[in-house]
Design a protein around this motif. Structure first.
Motif, mmCIF file in Angstrom:
data_model
loop_
_atom_site.group_PDB
_atom_site.id
_atom_site.type_symbol
_atom_site.label_atom_id
_atom_site.label_comp_id
_atom_site.label_asym_id
_atom_site.label_seq_id
_atom_site.Cartn_x
_atom_site.Cartn_y
_atom_site.Cartn_z
ATOM 1 N N UNK A 112 0.835 -1.197 0.000
ATOM 2 C CA UNK A 112 0.000 0.000 0.000
ATOM 3 C C UNK A 112 0.871 1.249 0.000
ATOM 4 N N UNK A 113 1.934 1.228 0.778
ATOM 5 C CA UNK A 113 2.828 2.380 0.828
ATOM 6 C C UNK A 113 3.538 2.582 -0.514
ATOM 7 N N UNK A 114 3.943 1.460 -1.127
ATOM 8 C CA UNK A 114 4.582 1.570 -2.442
ATOM 9 C C UNK A 114 3.600 2.146 -3.458
ATOM 10 N N UNK A 115 2.366 1.657 -3.389
ATOM 11 C CA UNK A 115 1.351 2.164 -4.321
ATOM 12 C C UNK A 115 1.103 3.638 -4.060
ATOM 13 N N UNK A 116 1.012 4.002 -2.796
ATOM 14 C CA UNK A 116 0.782 5.403 -2.438
ATOM 15 C C UNK A 116 1.954 6.250 -2.872
ATOM 16 N N UNK A 117 3.143 5.724 -2.657
ATOM 17 C CA UNK A 117 4.347 6.457 -3.044
ATOM 18 C C UNK A 117 4.408 6.602 -4.559
ATOM 19 N N UNK A 118 4.069 5.528 -5.270
ATOM 20 C CA UNK A 118 4.080 5.583 -6.733
ATOM 21 C C UNK A 118 3.036 6.585 -7.217
ATOM 22 N N UNK A 120 1.899 9.180 -5.541
ATOM 23 C CA UNK A 120 2.381 10.531 -5.218
ATOM 24 C C UNK A 120 3.456 10.950 -6.211
ATOM 25 N N UNK A 121 4.318 9.988 -6.553
ATOM 26 C CA UNK A 121 5.390 10.287 -7.511
ATOM 27 C C UNK A 121 4.789 10.633 -8.879
ATOM 28 N N UNK A 122 3.811 9.856 -9.286
ATOM 29 C CA UNK A 122 3.170 10.106 -10.581
ATOM 30 C C UNK A 122 2.471 11.458 -10.589
ATOM 31 N N UNK A 123 1.790 11.741 -9.477
ATOM 32 C CA UNK A 123 1.112 13.023 -9.376
ATOM 33 C C UNK A 123 2.115 14.155 -9.383
ATOM 34 N N UNK A 124 3.223 13.976 -8.715
ATOM 35 C CA UNK A 124 4.252 14.990 -8.681
ATOM 36 C C UNK A 124 4.789 15.261 -10.071
ATOM 37 N N UNK A 125 5.044 14.165 -10.837
ATOM 38 C CA UNK A 125 5.558 14.371 -12.187
ATOM 39 C C UNK A 125 4.525 14.957 -13.106
#
Length: 128
Positions: A112-118, A120-125
């Motif tokens: 879940x954290x990896x998915x959330x991090x991914x 967030x990363x996608x949203x950031x990019x």
């Protein structure tokens, strides 16, 4: 004179027979005393052997009783160890199950954290 001579001879013979009878009686008494002594000695030995046998039987009975008590204790100890083994196996299974659940929970959180991090990363990019 002949009669007197026969009477003397008869007296001598009677005295000789009486002496022989007394001698045989004395010998028989000595034999009887010896035999009685032998019987007494054998009876004493018999009593001694019986006492020794009784002691051996008592010791054997005590040993048998001790061995039976040891066997009973060993059986009781074995049963207790078997019960403890089952209990330890049950506890180990429960801990293994609990640890498996904790690992699954941790993996789910990590995923879940990896998915959330991914995300967030996608949203950031995407915002860039």
């Amino acid at each position: 004179v002949v009669l007197k001579s026969e009477l003397e001879h008869h007296k001598v013979m009677v005295a000789q027979h009486q002496e022989d009878a007394e001698k045989r009686e004395k010998e028989n008494y000595q034999k009887q005393a010896t035999l009685q002594s032998d019987v007494d000695r054998l009876n004493e030995r018999l009593l001694q052997v019986q006492d020794e046998r009784n002691v051996e039987q008592k010791e054997a009975f005590e040993e048998q009783t001790r061995l039976k008590a040891d066997l009973d204790k060993s059986r009781k100890d074995y049963k207790l160890l078997e019960e403890q083994k089952v209990q330890v196996e049950q506890e180990a299974f429960m801990k293994q199950t609990q640890l498996g659940a904790e690992i699954n929970t941790a993996q789910a959180k990590l995923t879940a954290e990896k998915a959330s991090s991914a995300q967030k990363e996608q949203t950031f990019f995407e915002q860039l």
